[in-house]
Design a protein around this motif. Structure first.
Motif, PDB file in Angstrom:
ATOM      1  N   GLN A   1      -7.590 -26.492   9.012  1.00  0.00           N
ATOM      2  CA  GLN A   1      -7.801 -26.251   7.588  1.00  0.00           C
ATOM      3  C   GLN A   1      -8.806 -27.269   7.065  1.00  0.00           C
ATOM      4  OE1 GLN A   1      -5.443 -24.054   5.918  1.00  0.00           O
ATOM      5  NE2 GLN A   1      -6.365 -24.154   3.897  1.00  0.00           N
ATOM      6  N   VAL A   2      -9.711 -26.782   6.224  1.00  0.00           N
ATOM      7  CA  VAL A   2     -10.734 -27.635   5.621  1.00  0.00           C
ATOM      8  C   VAL A   2     -10.737 -27.413   4.120  1.00  0.00           C
ATOM      9  CG1 VAL A   2     -13.208 -28.123   5.479  1.00  0.00           C
ATOM     10  CG2 VAL A   2     -12.164 -27.614   7.702  1.00  0.00           C
ATOM     11  N   GLN A   3     -10.758 -28.487   3.362  1.00  0.00           N
ATOM     12  CA  GLN A   3     -10.921 -28.402   1.923  1.00  0.00           C
ATOM     13  C   GLN A   3     -12.324 -28.892   1.576  1.00  0.00           C
ATOM     14  OE1 GLN A   3      -7.933 -30.168   3.118  1.00  0.00           O
ATOM     15  NE2 GLN A   3      -7.137 -28.079   3.226  1.00  0.00           N
ATOM     16  N   LEU A   4     -12.983 -28.168   0.693  1.00  0.00           N
ATOM     17  CA  LEU A   4     -14.370 -28.459   0.348  1.00  0.00           C
ATOM     18  C   LEU A   4     -14.495 -28.687  -1.155  1.00  0.00           C
ATOM     19  CD1 LEU A   4     -15.979 -25.596   2.473  1.00  0.00           C
ATOM     20  CD2 LEU A   4     -15.710 -27.987   3.132  1.00  0.00           C
ATOM     21  N   VAL A   5     -15.233 -29.731  -1.523  1.00  0.00           N
ATOM     22  CA  VAL A   5     -15.461 -30.028  -2.938  1.00  0.00           C
ATOM     23  C   VAL A   5     -16.949 -30.280  -3.150  1.00  0.00           C
ATOM     24  CG1 VAL A   5     -14.948 -31.548  -4.865  1.00  0.00           C
ATOM     25  CG2 VAL A   5     -13.155 -31.014  -3.185  1.00  0.00           C
ATOM     26  N   GLU A   6     -17.565 -29.452  -3.976  1.00  0.00           N
ATOM     27  CA  GLU A   6     -18.979 -29.603  -4.284  1.00  0.00           C
ATOM     28  C   GLU A   6     -19.178 -30.497  -5.510  1.00  0.00           C
ATOM     29  OE1 GLU A   6     -18.431 -25.123  -3.191  1.00  0.00           O
ATOM     30  OE2 GLU A   6     -17.395 -26.652  -4.368  1.00  0.00           O
ATOM     31  N   SER A   7     -20.330 -31.133  -5.560  1.00  0.00           N
ATOM     32  CA  SER A   7     -20.728 -31.916  -6.719  1.00  0.00           C
ATOM     33  C   SER A   7     -22.243 -31.985  -6.753  1.00  0.00           C
ATOM     34  CB  SER A   7     -20.129 -33.323  -6.677  1.00  0.00           C
ATOM     35  OG  SER A   7     -20.582 -34.013  -5.526  1.00  0.00           O
ATOM     36  N   GLY A   8     -22.763 -32.450  -7.876  1.00  0.00           N
ATOM     37  CA  GLY A   8     -24.196 -32.665  -7.985  1.00  0.00           C
ATOM     38  C   GLY A   8     -24.941 -31.626  -8.797  1.00  0.00           C
ATOM     39  N   VAL A  93     -24.164 -20.456  -9.580  1.00  0.00           N
ATOM     40  CA  VAL A  93     -23.101 -21.310  -9.080  1.00  0.00           C
ATOM     41  C   VAL A  93     -23.309 -21.432  -7.573  1.00  0.00           C
ATOM     42  CG1 VAL A  93     -20.622 -21.629  -8.782  1.00  0.00           C
ATOM     43  CG2 VAL A  93     -21.509 -20.595 -10.886  1.00  0.00           C
ATOM     44  N   TYR A  94     -23.346 -22.660  -7.097  1.00  0.00           N
ATOM     45  CA  TYR A  94     -23.579 -22.919  -5.684  1.00  0.00           C
ATOM     46  C   TYR A  94     -22.260 -23.271  -5.003  1.00  0.00           C
ATOM     47  CZ  TYR A  94     -28.612 -22.729  -6.217  1.00  0.00           C
ATOM     48  OH  TYR A  94     -29.895 -22.294  -6.439  1.00  0.00           O
ATOM     49  N   TYR A  95     -22.028 -22.626  -3.875  1.00  0.00           N
ATOM     50  CA  TYR A  95     -20.798 -22.807  -3.122  1.00  0.00           C
ATOM     51  C   TYR A  95     -21.082 -23.363  -1.730  1.00  0.00           C
ATOM     52  CZ  TYR A  95     -18.795 -19.633  -6.607  1.00  0.00           C
ATOM     53  OH  TYR A  95     -18.390 -19.052  -7.779  1.00  0.00           O
ATOM     54  N   CYS A  96     -20.240 -24.259  -1.324  1.00  0.00           N
ATOM     55  CA  CYS A  96     -20.243 -24.778   0.033  1.00  0.00           C
ATOM     56  C   CYS A  96     -19.206 -23.994   0.843  1.00  0.00           C
ATOM     57  CB  CYS A  96     -19.884 -26.263  -0.012  1.00  0.00           C
ATOM     58  SG  CYS A  96     -19.686 -27.065   1.562  1.00  0.00           S
ATOM     59  N   ALA A  97     -19.510 -23.742   2.109  1.00  0.00           N
ATOM     60  CA  ALA A  97     -18.595 -22.974   2.937  1.00  0.00           C
ATOM     61  C   ALA A  97     -18.589 -23.520   4.359  1.00  0.00           C
ATOM     62  CB  ALA A  97     -18.993 -21.502   2.954  1.00  0.00           C
ATOM     63  N   ALA A  98     -17.457 -23.346   5.031  1.00  0.00           N
ATOM     64  CA  ALA A  98     -17.296 -23.832   6.401  1.00  0.00           C
ATOM     65  C   ALA A  98     -16.864 -22.696   7.313  1.00  0.00           C
ATOM     66  CB  ALA A  98     -16.266 -24.958   6.443  1.00  0.00           C
ATOM     67  N   TYR A 115     -13.765 -21.040   4.895  1.00  0.00           N
ATOM     68  CA  TYR A 115     -13.313 -21.940   3.840  1.00  0.00           C
ATOM     69  C   TYR A 115     -14.421 -22.095   2.808  1.00  0.00           C
ATOM     70  CZ  TYR A 115     -10.044 -23.001   7.547  1.00  0.00           C
ATOM     71  OH  TYR A 115      -9.108 -22.891   8.555  1.00  0.00           O
ATOM     72  N   TRP A 116     -14.020 -22.161   1.543  1.00  0.00           N
ATOM     73  CA  TRP A 116     -14.968 -22.228   0.431  1.00  0.00           C
ATOM     74  C   TRP A 116     -14.569 -23.295  -0.570  1.00  0.00           C
ATOM     75  CZ3 TRP A 116     -19.299 -19.060   0.086  1.00  0.00           C
ATOM     76  CH2 TRP A 116     -19.388 -18.056   1.057  1.00  0.00           C
ATOM     77  N   GLY A 117     -15.589 -23.908  -1.168  1.00  0.00           N
ATOM     78  CA  GLY A 117     -15.340 -24.800  -2.275  1.00  0.00           C
ATOM     79  C   GLY A 117     -15.256 -24.025  -3.572  1.00  0.00           C
ATOM     80  N   GLN A 118     -15.062 -24.769  -4.665  1.00  0.00           N
ATOM     81  CA  GLN A 118     -14.880 -24.135  -5.967  1.00  0.00           C
ATOM     82  C   GLN A 118     -16.194 -23.833  -6.662  1.00  0.00           C
ATOM     83  OE1 GLN A 118     -14.811 -27.339  -5.482  1.00  0.00           O
ATOM     84  NE2 GLN A 118     -16.075 -28.149  -7.145  1.00  0.00           N
ATOM     85  N   GLY A 119     -17.269 -24.403  -6.166  1.00  0.00           N
ATOM     86  CA  GLY A 119     -18.589 -24.141  -6.717  1.00  0.00           C
ATOM     87  C   GLY A 119     -19.028 -25.184  -7.724  1.00  0.00           C
ATOM     88  N   THR A 120     -20.344 -25.328  -7.858  1.00  0.00           N
ATOM     89  CA  THR A 120     -20.926 -26.224  -8.845  1.00  0.00           C
ATOM     90  C   THR A 120     -22.094 -25.499  -9.510  1.00  0.00           C
ATOM     91  OG1 THR A 120     -21.828 -28.452  -9.207  1.00  0.00           O
ATOM     92  CG2 THR A 120     -22.470 -27.345  -7.169  1.00  0.00           C
ATOM     93  N   GLN A 121     -22.170 -25.619 -10.838  1.00  0.00           N
ATOM     94  CA  GLN A 121     -23.182 -24.881 -11.598  1.00  0.00           C
ATOM     95  C   GLN A 121     -24.524 -25.590 -11.535  1.00  0.00           C
ATOM     96  OE1 GLN A 121     -22.925 -21.854 -13.523  1.00  0.00           O
ATOM     97  NE2 GLN A 121     -25.152 -22.100 -13.541  1.00  0.00           N
ATOM     98  N   VAL A 122     -25.553 -24.832 -11.234  1.00  0.00           N
ATOM     99  CA  VAL A 122     -26.933 -25.315 -11.284  1.00  0.00           C
ATOM    100  C   VAL A 122     -27.688 -24.449 -12.277  1.00  0.00           C
ATOM    101  CG1 VAL A 122     -29.088 -25.544 -10.002  1.00  0.00           C
ATOM    102  CG2 VAL A 122     -26.919 -26.211  -8.940  1.00  0.00           C
TER     103      VAL A 122
END
Length: 126
Positions: A1-8, A93-98, A115-122
């Motif tokens: 299991q992987v948890q992903l958190v985007e920022s920036g 919205v940009y999402y990171c995925a594994a 696995y997906w993060g929650q996304g970050t708005q650009v």
């Protein structure tokens, strides 16, 4: 299991730059292929960039090639997306995925990622 958190993410003018960061928890991060996707309002989620487990192979959508760079630091469990020469059409919205673990073939389709993060708005202003 992987948890992903985007920022920036954030608001920048056209022509500017942003660096997105995706912090992963869970092991073994280094065995996962990682991808960035984006979704603009009213549009489907689309592939942006991907990187294999070692960082030696990278893949880009035609719309961002030459402007965006994906990289990873396995020691820090982090993947980055450096975005330069930003355009209003990059707004999303940009999402990171594994994808993994132990991924051999990197895919560019979103169903291939587990696995997906929650996304970050650009947001890019013109």
């Amino acid at each position: 299991q992987v948890q992903l958190v985007e920022s920036g993410g954030g608001l920048v003018q056209a022509g500017g730059s942003l660096r997105l960061t995706c912090a992963a928890s869970g092991r073994p991060f280094s065995s996962y292929a990682m991808g960035w996707f984006r979704q603009a309002p009213g549009k489907e989620r689309e592939f942006v960039a991907a990187i294999n487990w070692s960082g030696m192979s990278t893949y880009y959508a035609a719309s961002v090639k030459g402007r965006f760079t994906i990289s990873r630091d396995n020691a820090k469990n982090t993947v980055y997306l450096q975005m330069n020469s930003l355009r209003p059409e990059d707004t999303a919205v940009y999402y990171c995925a594994a994808d993994g673990p132990y991924t051999v073939v990197v895919v560019t389709a979103s169903p291939g990622y587990d696995y997906w993060g929650q996304g970050t708005q650009v947001t890019i202003s013109s």
